[in-house]
Design an enzyme around this catalytic site. Structure first.
Site, PDB file in Angstrom:
ATOM      1  N   ASN A  37      72.356  40.376  53.323  1.00  0.00           N
ATOM      2  CA  ASN A  37      72.436  38.984  53.030  1.00  0.00           C
ATOM      3  C   ASN A  37      74.000  38.656  53.414  1.00  0.00           C
ATOM      4  OD1 ASN A  37      71.489  36.367  52.567  1.00  0.00           O
ATOM      5  ND2 ASN A  37      71.534  36.310  50.315  1.00  0.00           N
ATOM      6  N   HIS A 122      62.662  35.550  37.441  1.00  0.00           N
ATOM      7  CA  HIS A 122      63.712  34.309  37.412  1.00  0.00           C
ATOM      8  C   HIS A 122      63.251  33.130  37.026  1.00  0.00           C
ATOM      9  CE1 HIS A 122      66.652  36.406  40.498  1.00  0.00           C
ATOM     10  NE2 HIS A 122      65.896  37.127  39.913  1.00  0.00           N
ATOM     11  N   ARG A 147      64.058  36.835  33.145  1.00  0.00           N
ATOM     12  CA  ARG A 147      65.715  36.420  33.317  1.00  0.00           C
ATOM     13  C   ARG A 147      66.059  34.891  33.283  1.00  0.00           C
ATOM     14  NH1 ARG A 147      69.674  37.225  38.593  1.00  0.00           N
ATOM     15  NH2 ARG A 147      69.219  34.848  39.013  1.00  0.00           N
ATOM     16  N   TYR A 159      75.500  29.497  39.890  1.00  0.00           N
ATOM     17  CA  TYR A 159      75.047  30.560  40.302  1.00  0.00           C
ATOM     18  C   TYR A 159      73.528  30.697  39.689  1.00  0.00           C
ATOM     19  CZ  TYR A 159      72.699  35.275  40.270  1.00  0.00           C
ATOM     20  OH  TYR A 159      71.857  36.304  40.524  1.00  0.00           O
ATOM     21  N   ASP A 210      72.114  37.324  33.886  1.00  0.00           N
ATOM     22  CA  ASP A 210      72.992  37.878  34.940  1.00  0.00           C
ATOM     23  C   ASP A 210      74.321  37.096  34.927  1.00  0.00           C
ATOM     24  OD1 ASP A 210      74.256  38.726  37.352  1.00  0.00           O
ATOM     25  OD2 ASP A 210      72.605  38.398  38.573  1.00  0.00           O
ATOM     26  N   HIS A 212      76.976  37.588  37.122  1.00  0.00           N
ATOM     27  CA  HIS A 212      77.318  37.557  38.226  1.00  0.00           C
ATOM     28  C   HIS A 212      78.712  37.863  38.504  1.00  0.00           C
ATOM     29  CE1 HIS A 212      75.964  36.458  42.535  1.00  0.00           C
ATOM     30  NE2 HIS A 212      75.226  37.223  42.163  1.00  0.00           N
ATOM     31  N   GLU A 236      73.797  41.442  32.727  1.00  0.00           N
ATOM     32  CA  GLU A 236      73.936  42.028  34.154  1.00  0.00           C
ATOM     33  C   GLU A 236      75.258  41.827  34.559  1.00  0.00           C
ATOM     34  OE1 GLU A 236      70.830  41.038  37.173  1.00  0.00           O
ATOM     35  OE2 GLU A 236      72.183  41.603  38.680  1.00  0.00           O
ATOM     36  N   GLU A 262      73.839  46.473  41.891  1.00  0.00           N
ATOM     37  CA  GLU A 262      73.168  45.743  42.961  1.00  0.00           C
ATOM     38  C   GLU A 262      74.028  45.745  44.270  1.00  0.00           C
ATOM     39  OE1 GLU A 262      72.000  41.822  41.390  1.00  0.00           O
ATOM     40  OE2 GLU A 262      73.706  40.940  42.794  1.00  0.00           O
ATOM     41  N   ARG A 283      71.450  49.208  38.939  1.00  0.00           N
ATOM     42  CA  ARG A 283      70.497  48.260  39.920  1.00  0.00           C
ATOM     43  C   ARG A 283      70.573  48.532  41.205  1.00  0.00           C
ATOM     44  NH1 ARG A 283      68.317  44.251  39.481  1.00  0.00           N
ATOM     45  NH2 ARG A 283      69.752  42.730  40.394  1.00  0.00           N
ATOM     46  N   HIS A 312      67.356  46.169  42.139  1.00  0.00           N
ATOM     47  CA  HIS A 312      67.688  44.898  42.673  1.00  0.00           C
ATOM     48  C   HIS A 312      66.515  44.333  43.463  1.00  0.00           C
ATOM     49  CE1 HIS A 312      70.312  42.289  45.296  1.00  0.00           C
ATOM     50  NE2 HIS A 312      70.045  41.561  44.364  1.00  0.00           N
ATOM     51  N   ASP A 316      66.523  38.490  48.909  1.00  0.00           N
ATOM     52  CA  ASP A 316      67.120  38.849  50.311  1.00  0.00           C
ATOM     53  C   ASP A 316      66.863  40.266  50.732  1.00  0.00           C
ATOM     54  OD1 ASP A 316      69.586  38.248  47.710  1.00  0.00           O
ATOM     55  OD2 ASP A 316      69.670  40.267  48.578  1.00  0.00           O
ATOM     56  N   GLU A 339      63.187  44.145  39.479  1.00  0.00           N
ATOM     57  CA  GLU A 339      63.337  42.869  39.580  1.00  0.00           C
ATOM     58  C   GLU A 339      62.283  42.153  40.541  1.00  0.00           C
ATOM     59  OE1 GLU A 339      67.106  41.695  41.396  1.00  0.00           O
ATOM     60  OE2 GLU A 339      66.799  39.497  40.888  1.00  0.00           O
ATOM     61  N   TRP A 403      82.018  35.227  43.086  1.00  0.00           N
ATOM     62  CA  TRP A 403      80.930  34.401  43.009  1.00  0.00           C
ATOM     63  C   TRP A 403      79.633  34.727  42.237  1.00  0.00           C
ATOM     64  CZ3 TRP A 403      76.372  35.828  45.542  1.00  0.00           C
ATOM     65  CH2 TRP A 403      75.043  34.730  45.536  1.00  0.00           C
TER      66      TRP A 403
HETATM   67  C1  GCO Z   1      70.082  39.153  41.563  1.00  0.00           C
HETATM   68  C2  GCO Z   1      71.341  39.062  42.268  1.00  0.00           C
HETATM   69  C3  GCO Z   1      71.123  38.162  43.450  1.00  0.00           C
HETATM   70  C4  GCO Z   1      72.521  38.292  44.411  1.00  0.00           C
HETATM   71  C5  GCO Z   1      71.907  38.203  45.887  1.00  0.00           C
HETATM   72  C6  GCO Z   1      72.901  37.966  46.861  1.00  0.00           C
HETATM   73  O1  GCO Z   1      70.463  39.760  40.453  1.00  0.00           O
HETATM   74  O2  GCO Z   1      69.131  38.898  41.963  1.00  0.00           O
HETATM   75  O3  GCO Z   1      72.520  38.597  41.750  1.00  0.00           O
HETATM   76  O4  GCO Z   1      70.654  36.917  43.138  1.00  0.00           O
HETATM   77  O5  GCO Z   1      72.930  37.089  44.233  1.00  0.00           O
HETATM   78  O6  GCO Z   1      71.051  39.193  45.990  1.00  0.00           O
HETATM   79  O7  GCO Z   1      72.665  38.267  48.043  1.00  0.00           O
HETATM   80 MG    MG Z   2      72.508  40.284  39.986  1.00  0.00          MG
END
Ligand code: GCO
Ligand code: MG
Length: 403
Positions: A37, A122, A147, A159, A210, A212, A236, A262, A283, A312, A316, A339, A403
């Protein structure tokens, strides 16, 4: 049998996907997902310039030898671009091998270990109330695990939450978008969010969250501790994992289970976390961690330490990754969860597939191979569009943050 050709197909049915198709002299073909991605074309070039010329004439059945050839042969080991390219070749070769055998891929890995794949959805909302509604909507759809991510009072873009209430897609701009961040606001908001969600959803639904990569280890310890009463399935990416030692500190402070990986691409990225039992779920998935061949190495190591898989499965990665992952999940003894950030109908139409979703569970199909194909004519109608993941800055002074 010999590989006669390999081609890279790039398409954007709502988001960019990179697919490798390998052809053989006996007419069998296989496909693999090569989507990274926001950096898609780097993998396209790696495959076209450096990998495909080495594949022509090889026996597609020698999956392990080809994997080692590409990994050791590059000299420059590991890294997301290299490992995504190797993963695409590996996935396509397993697809071909299973088609030769006339078997669904999971049979070649060792057969079925479970009846279906528990997946998590999600649920995202702009505030707590909207997030609670979304969690309940997903529970209605049959999900056993959900989630929850929510907007945070005082922050503009967060995020996991789309600004317009629609499905969240992180790679959403021709240049990186900018999010703002305040750990203080996030830590103040999140325990209350989970209190509300847990109260509404009841004790039986698994809840996930998450972070992140945005917290420091001690902040992650505090969050994990404050979330303990709500019994999360996992927290996560609580902190960036380049420094694996950092997780010792988090572990000292909380029994909330942790999931990481991930963005990892080899077993070396998670070896210490697994061996020192600093995480509960790994992940990594097929597309970014060297394909079925290498994911199996990671899962086998994890199984020694009661660490379970949690592949994961964001949108993406293409439906090809999902197909391969579901065969992996059907076999892997130490499966945890998968996921499922459902692809749109438009995306799914480009990738005819035999896996299915039913009442919160995913099921791989029984057709030979991994069960996913690409409709190249339809794919050609959706040309590549540059798209970036966002960046994140601290709200009070603009410092660039994870991020
Ligand atoms: C998740 C991930 C995604 C990522 C994405 C980035 O837990 O699914 O954090 O949302 O941000 O895969 O390309
Ligand atoms: Mg994630």
């Amino acid at each position: 049998m010999k590989i006669t050709a390999a081609r890279v197909i790039v398409c954007c049915p709502g988001r960019n996907f990179v697919t490798l198709k390998i052809e053989t002299d006996e007419g069998l073909t296989g496909i693999g997902d090569a989507t990274l991605n926001g950096r898609e074309l780097s993998v396209v070039s790696y495959l076209e310039e450096h990998v495909i010329p080495c594949l022509i004439g090889r026996d597609p059945q020698q999956i392990e030898d080809i994997w080692q050839y590409l990994y050791k042969g590059a000299y420059w080991r590991r890294g997301p671009v290299t490992m995504t390219a190797i993963a695409a070749v590996d996935t396509a070769l397993w697809d071909i091998k299973a088609k030769i055998a006339g078997q669904p891929l999971y049979q070649l890995l060792g057969g079925r270990s479970r009846t279906g794949i528990m997946s998590y959805a999600h649920a995202t909302g702009r505030d707590t109330a909207e997030t609670v509604d979304e969690v309940l909507r997903h529970k209605e759809m049959g999900y056993l695990a959900i989630r929850a991510q929510s907007g945070i009072p005082g922050l503009n873009k967060v995020y996991g939450v789309s600004g317009n209430g629609r499905m969240y897609e992180p790679a959403d701009g021709p240049l990186p978008g900018e999010h703002d961040w305040s750990t203080e606001k996030y830590l103040r908001h999140t325990p209350g969010l989970f209190q509300a969600v847990r109260e509404a959803v009841g004790p039986d639904t698994h809840l996930l969250h998450d972070a992140h990569h945005r917290l420091t280890p001690i902040e992650a310890g505090r969050l994990g501790k404050e979330l303990e009463p709500f019994h999360l399935f996992w927290l996560e990416d609580p902190t960036p994992a380049e420094n694996q030692e950092a997780f010792k500190l988090i572990r000292h402070h909380t029994t909330t289970p942790l999931a990481v990986g991930e963005i990892f691409n080899t077993v070396w990225d998670c070896k210490d976390l697994i061996e020192q039992q600093l995480i509960d779920y790994i992940r990594t998935t097929v597309t970014h961690a060297g394909g079925i061949t290498h994911l199996r190495v990671i899962a086998n190591l994890a199984s020694l330490y009661q660490v379970r898989t949690g592949c994961h499965g964001a949108t993406d990665m293409s439906p090809v990754c999902m197909g391969a992952a579901l065969h992996f999940d059907t076999w892997v003894p130490n499966f945890g969860i998968q996921e499922h950030m459902a692809h749109s109908e438009e995306m799914l139409s480009v990738f005819p597939h035999d896996w299915r979703f039913e009442k919160g569970m995913l099921y791989c199909g029984e057709s030979p191979g991994h069960g996913v194909d690409i409709d190249e004519k339809l794919a050609a109608k959706y040309p590549y569009q540059r798209a970036y993941l966002p960046v994140n800055r601290l709200q009070h002074d603009g410092t660039l943050w994870s991020w």
